[in-house]
Design a protein around this motif. Structure first.
Motif, PDB file in Angstrom:
ATOM      1  N   SER A 203       0.828  -1.198   0.000  1.00 63.69           N
ATOM      2  CA  SER A 203       0.000   0.000   0.000  1.00 63.69           C
ATOM      3  C   SER A 203       0.866   1.252   0.000  1.00 63.69           C
ATOM      4  O   SER A 203       2.007   1.238   0.460  1.00 63.69           O
ATOM      5  N   GLY A 232       0.541   0.982   5.895  1.00 60.85           N
ATOM      6  CA  GLY A 232      -0.166  -0.254   6.210  1.00 60.85           C
ATOM      7  C   GLY A 232       0.599  -1.442   5.668  1.00 60.85           C
ATOM      8  O   GLY A 232       1.128  -1.402   4.551  1.00 60.85           O
ATOM      9  N   ASP A 236      -0.712  -7.063   9.577  1.00 66.76           N
ATOM     10  CA  ASP A 236      -1.948  -6.629  10.250  1.00 66.76           C
ATOM     11  C   ASP A 236      -1.726  -5.394  11.109  1.00 66.76           C
ATOM     12  O   ASP A 236      -2.452  -5.170  12.082  1.00 66.76           O
ATOM     13  N   ARG A 237      -0.737  -4.588  10.762  1.00 67.68           N
ATOM     14  CA  ARG A 237      -0.426  -3.405  11.557  1.00 67.68           C
ATOM     15  C   ARG A 237      -0.298  -2.173  10.669  1.00 67.68           C
ATOM     16  O   ARG A 237      -0.017  -2.273   9.474  1.00 67.68           O
ATOM     17  N   LEU A 238      -0.494  -1.026  11.314  1.00 72.57           N
ATOM     18  CA  LEU A 238      -0.207   0.261  10.695  1.00 72.57           C
ATOM     19  C   LEU A 238       1.053   0.791  11.357  1.00 72.57           C
ATOM     20  O   LEU A 238       1.129   0.905  12.580  1.00 72.57           O
ATOM     21  N   THR A 261      -3.253  -1.734  14.433  1.00 71.78           N
ATOM     22  CA  THR A 261      -4.664  -1.463  14.157  1.00 71.78           C
ATOM     23  C   THR A 261      -5.493  -2.720  14.258  1.00 71.78           C
ATOM     24  O   THR A 261      -4.967  -3.812  14.208  1.00 71.78           O
TER      25      THR A 261
END
Length: 261
Positions: A203, A232, A236-238, A261
């Motif tokens: 992303s 991102g 599974d994290r920001l 997140t």
């Protein structure tokens, strides 16, 4: 339509799927005049924004997955999966220039970045940045920032002018291996040490300016700008990366923090 959500128009069948986000062309009066798309069959097309009717279409000889970009000088800039870069006249659909990559593994999947009305930047599948003259396609500079691919469109940071110094445009690049690089838009040189997020990334980064007077203590009297880069990732994290950028000198420091997140 806004009132009932009905479809206003649908184009006639294009010659292939559209993977990249559409790009709009705004007239001098501020009205969206056309919508630009690239197809995986290798066509760049301009559509009437009000009706969806095709204005023009150009075969660029290679699939276009990345979104297109437009310049202030009425050029449409594209990158293709075989590594070619090109520019098209937005009004007529005539090709202005095209450059074919030396190797076919240099595909472009990120939207080209317009650094100025005269310079456009391409990020490719080899982890390379290439800046070209927007009018001729001549190479301005190139920089290998990573051994991994760059799929995500880079972000820009504008440092304001101070004293006799000109404003600086920095480019934030995140590769698929999770490496964050910040380079000077003028020549591709690093302006901060690369930061490894430790997670795969597909992303685009988001950059926001922070109030450095409130968020960080600066011992030097020189003006600095604190920016935060949000990324991102596939873990599974920001991730949030803070960069303290000196406006009046070439010195920068970087600090990485992570938010789940």
């Amino acid at each position: 339509r806004v009132a009932d959500g009905a479809t206003v128009w649908t184009t006639a069948a294009l010659d292939g799927p559209v993977f990249g986000a559409p790009t709009t062309v705004v007239s001098s009066s501020g009205v969206v005049d056309a919508v630009l798309v690239g197809t995986t069959a290798g066509t760049v097309a301009a559509l009437d924004a009000r009706t969806g009717v095709k204005k023009w279409a150009l075969d660029v000889a290679a699939p276009v997955f990345a979104p297109l970009a437009t310049t202030a000088t009425s050029l449409v800039v594209f990158g293709a999966v075989d590594g070619r870069h090109g520019a098209i006249d937005v009004a007529t659909g005539a090709a202005r220039w095209g450059v074919v990559a030396a190797t076919r593994d240099a595909g472009v999947f990120a939207r080209p970045i317009v650094l100025s009305e005269a310079v456009v930047l391409f990020a490719d599948n080899r982890g390379r940045l290439t800046a070209r003259d927007a009018f001729s396609g001549t190479k301005r500079w190139t920089r290998d920032v990573s051994a991994a691919s760059i799929f995500a469109t880079p972000a820009l940071v504008l440092l304001p002018p101070r004293g006799s110094l000109e404003k600086r445009l920095l480019v934030v690049v995140v590769d698929t291996a999770g490496r964050v690089s910040v380079v000077d838009g003028r020549d591709g040189r690093d302006v901060a040490p690369p930061i490894e997020l430790g997670a795969k990334v597909f992303s685009s980064p988001l950059v926001m300016a922070l109030d450095d007077d409130d968020d960080v203590e600066v011992a030097s009297p020189r003006r600095r700008r604190l920016v935060r880069i949000l990324v991102g990732a596939r873990d599974d994290r920001l991730h949030a990366v803070d960069l303290l950028l000196a406006v009046s000198t070439a010195a920068q420091t970087a600090q990485s923090t992570t938010t789940t997140t």
